[in-house]
Scaffold this active site. Sequence first.
Site, PDB file in Angstrom:
ATOM      1  N   ASN A 113       4.106  -1.737   1.208  1.00 35.06           N
ATOM      2  CA  ASN A 113       3.350  -2.297   0.200  1.00 35.06           C
ATOM      3  C   ASN A 113       3.875  -3.718   1.362  1.00 35.06           C
ATOM      4  O   ASN A 113       5.224  -3.481   1.068  1.00 35.06           O
ATOM      5  CB  ASN A 113       3.626  -2.915  -0.874  1.00 35.06           C
ATOM      6  N   TRP A 114       3.123  -3.751   2.297  1.00 32.94           N
ATOM      7  CA  TRP A 114       3.628  -4.760   3.010  1.00 32.94           C
ATOM      8  C   TRP A 114       4.004  -6.263   3.056  1.00 32.94           C
ATOM      9  O   TRP A 114       4.535  -7.345   3.511  1.00 32.94           O
ATOM     10  CB  TRP A 114       2.383  -5.020   4.710  1.00 32.94           C
ATOM     11  N   LYS A 115       3.039  -6.498   1.848  1.00 33.36           N
ATOM     12  CA  LYS A 115       2.814  -8.250   1.179  1.00 33.36           C
ATOM     13  C   LYS A 115       2.906  -8.810   2.102  1.00 33.36           C
ATOM     14  O   LYS A 115       1.780  -8.686   2.888  1.00 33.36           O
ATOM     15  CB  LYS A 115       4.457  -8.686   0.837  1.00 33.36           C
ATOM     16  N   HIS A 125       0.194  -5.977  -8.938  1.00 31.06           N
ATOM     17  CA  HIS A 125       1.613  -6.133  -8.510  1.00 31.06           C
ATOM     18  C   HIS A 125       1.967  -7.691  -9.506  1.00 31.06           C
ATOM     19  O   HIS A 125       1.271  -8.765  -9.631  1.00 31.06           O
ATOM     20  CB  HIS A 125       0.862  -6.425  -7.206  1.00 31.06           C
ATOM     21  N   GLU A 161       3.516  -9.713  -8.499  1.00 31.24           N
ATOM     22  CA  GLU A 161       3.470 -10.855  -7.805  1.00 31.24           C
ATOM     23  C   GLU A 161       2.724 -11.586  -8.163  1.00 31.24           C
ATOM     24  O   GLU A 161       1.850 -12.948  -8.035  1.00 31.24           O
ATOM     25  CB  GLU A 161       4.088 -10.047  -6.517  1.00 31.24           C
ATOM     26  N   GLU A 189       7.299  -0.512 -11.623  1.00 28.03           N
ATOM     27  CA  GLU A 189       8.367  -1.992 -10.606  1.00 28.03           C
ATOM     28  C   GLU A 189       8.421  -2.850 -11.260  1.00 28.03           C
ATOM     29  O   GLU A 189       7.537  -3.541 -11.395  1.00 28.03           O
ATOM     30  CB  GLU A 189       7.226  -2.427  -9.666  1.00 28.03           C
ATOM     31  N   GLY A 193      13.349  -7.001  -4.284  1.00 25.66           N
ATOM     32  CA  GLY A 193      13.229  -7.502  -3.321  1.00 25.66           C
ATOM     33  C   GLY A 193      14.594  -7.906  -3.931  1.00 25.66           C
ATOM     34  O   GLY A 193      15.102  -9.075  -2.830  1.00 25.66           O
ATOM     35  N   GLY A 212       8.724  -2.184  -0.904  1.00 24.62           N
ATOM     36  CA  GLY A 212       7.696  -3.021  -0.309  1.00 24.62           C
ATOM     37  C   GLY A 212       9.040  -3.111   1.291  1.00 24.62           C
ATOM     38  O   GLY A 212       8.183  -2.835   2.703  1.00 24.62           O
TER      39      GLY A 212
END
Length: 256
Positions: free
Chosen positions: A12-14, A103, A105, A173, A179, A239
């Site tokens: 997941n490159w976000k 997700h 986020e 997650e 992170g 990530g």
Amino acid sequence: MSTRPRPLVAGNWKMNGLRASLTELEAMVTANNTALSSNVDLLICPPFPLLQMASSMTLDAAKGRRISIGAQDCHTKESGAHTGDVSAQMIADTGATYVIVGHSERRADHAETDAIVCAKAEAARRAGLTAIICVGETHAEREAGRALDIVRAQLHGSIPQGMGASHLVIAYEPVWAIGTGLTPTAADVAQVHALIRAELVNLLPQVGADVRILYGGSVKPSNAVELMGVENVNGALVGGASLTAKDFLGIAAAYL
Ligand code: 13P
């Protein structure tokens, strides 16, 4: 009796990556040799502006799709007056085959509820995409001993009825592991993944045993072998370490 689901290592490159970053994807495609691709599926989910290019460059006329491509979100509807949004149908139209929904986020930044996540997963299915539904507890919820209850409730609220195993992936997650460099212990991962497997079999009796359950949160080449070796962990959602071919392939190498 079903066999163990085929592993999936997803990146997941976000909100990271410009066109120049596609050289990393190119390196992943080149390095995804038979030894790796016979053991594990690879997926990269770049930001929307790179989706079409990523999809085109991973499709080899002779060898088929070398690495799957997915998006990081979709709208619940197919089209209409929703400025700035992207539908699952539009994602599928680029050649992408996966979409991440729910997700943490997005749940936090865009106030996405389980009902919204469920509608997005439903939209993904209508468009022929595989939905990766994300669940996971916050640090406060884990400290309060509520991790399993939170994950169970998210699963019940977010998974549409009658999903097929090939159109559904679950990613566990823990929010506090994303992170941060922190990861749960293997025993904690095993406990949550066992719960997810049991709930999947309960919610989707025909296919629940075959749905892939990914672990996500600070997965790195150095901890991938341990985390991927846990019972009911069928891959990773990565990530930061998915932004470079070296680290992403270093994680996938857990399956070599
Ligand atoms: P990190 O691997 O950077 O912790 O991110 C995990 C994640 O949120 C993937 O969706």
